[in-house]
Scaffold this motif. Sequence first.
Motif, PDB file in Angstrom:
ATOM      1  N   ARG A 167      43.498  30.086  50.719  1.00  0.00           N
ATOM      2  CA  ARG A 167      43.264  30.505  49.481  1.00  0.00           C
ATOM      3  C   ARG A 167      42.383  29.563  48.783  1.00  0.00           C
ATOM      4  O   ARG A 167      42.792  28.515  48.907  1.00  0.00           O
ATOM      5  N   VAL A 203      42.615  34.882  38.264  1.00  0.00           N
ATOM      6  CA  VAL A 203      42.871  35.326  39.897  1.00  0.00           C
ATOM      7  C   VAL A 203      41.562  36.003  39.988  1.00  0.00           C
ATOM      8  O   VAL A 203      41.570  37.238  39.514  1.00  0.00           O
ATOM      9  N   GLY A 258      44.517  38.515  36.188  1.00  0.00           N
ATOM     10  CA  GLY A 258      43.618  38.940  37.535  1.00  0.00           C
ATOM     11  C   GLY A 258      42.213  39.472  36.869  1.00  0.00           C
ATOM     12  O   GLY A 258      42.269  39.910  35.772  1.00  0.00           O
ATOM     13  N   ILE A 270      41.488  36.003  47.732  1.00  0.00           N
ATOM     14  CA  ILE A 270      42.047  35.636  46.474  1.00  0.00           C
ATOM     15  C   ILE A 270      41.748  34.191  46.216  1.00  0.00           C
ATOM     16  O   ILE A 270      41.687  33.323  46.679  1.00  0.00           O
ATOM     17  N   THR A 271      40.963  34.149  44.952  1.00  0.00           N
ATOM     18  CA  THR A 271      40.225  32.571  44.473  1.00  0.00           C
ATOM     19  C   THR A 271      40.993  32.450  43.042  1.00  0.00           C
ATOM     20  O   THR A 271      40.802  33.159  42.379  1.00  0.00           O
ATOM     21  N   THR A 284      39.620  38.464  42.495  1.00  0.00           N
ATOM     22  CA  THR A 284      39.834  39.080  43.415  1.00  0.00           C
ATOM     23  C   THR A 284      38.581  39.725  44.175  1.00  0.00           C
ATOM     24  O   THR A 284      37.727  40.172  43.579  1.00  0.00           O
ATOM     25  N   THR A 310      43.340  42.803  47.155  1.00  0.00           N
ATOM     26  CA  THR A 310      43.464  42.818  45.545  1.00  0.00           C
ATOM     27  C   THR A 310      44.818  43.460  45.361  1.00  0.00           C
ATOM     28  O   THR A 310      45.534  42.992  44.553  1.00  0.00           O
ATOM     29  N   GLU A 360      47.998  41.454  45.462  1.00  0.00           N
ATOM     30  CA  GLU A 360      48.180  40.395  44.288  1.00  0.00           C
ATOM     31  C   GLU A 360      48.594  40.760  43.085  1.00  0.00           C
ATOM     32  O   GLU A 360      49.170  40.063  42.092  1.00  0.00           O
TER      33      GLU A 360
END
Length: 186
Positions: free
Chosen positions: A99, A117, A25, A58-59, A119, A133, A136
């Motif tokens: 997403r 990831v 992340g 979230i990408t 956030t 965030t 995840e």
Amino acid sequence: ARFGFDELAGRIESLRSASITLSVGVLGEFSTGKSSLLNALLGSDLLPVADHPTTGAITIVEVGDAGAAVEFLVERDGERETVSSLDFADYAQGEKPGRAVLRVPATGVLRAGYRLVDTPGLSSLAQTHAAITYGELPFLDGALVCLGINQGGVPGSALDFLQRPEIRAIRSRFIYTICRSDEKTE
């Protein structure tokens, strides 16, 4: 194998050849440079960035084989479809439900088997960004915690985050980065 533990040796060998994906992340307050850091690692401006809260969902950045092409995808209801880079930006910013997933080829820094990831942030002007965030976090194997150089130290929201009971157990898997240093003179 040398000591006669054939079953254990077989298990170890199967782990060596297994395809394991590590999820890392990218955490920090809004506008600390999380997406900019990822763009620098990618060697290209593929993720949207701005001086205001930009990432609203979230990408995911999936690192594939070295020769693979860049793909912009969106994931909804467990299904993925290819989208344009403009539509991808809308999903990454949280303007469309789903997403955002970016598939990129491996580079010298980013190797196949990593899932990065991006956030929305630990604190934001939008309450839902922090909730996204925090939701995840259980799925991450580690994290890059971005601290903006203009903040003059570790912000209170980051300290509060690091003191949370569920974070204490995993913070040994965090790497801390100073971001936006290009905005300072030597």
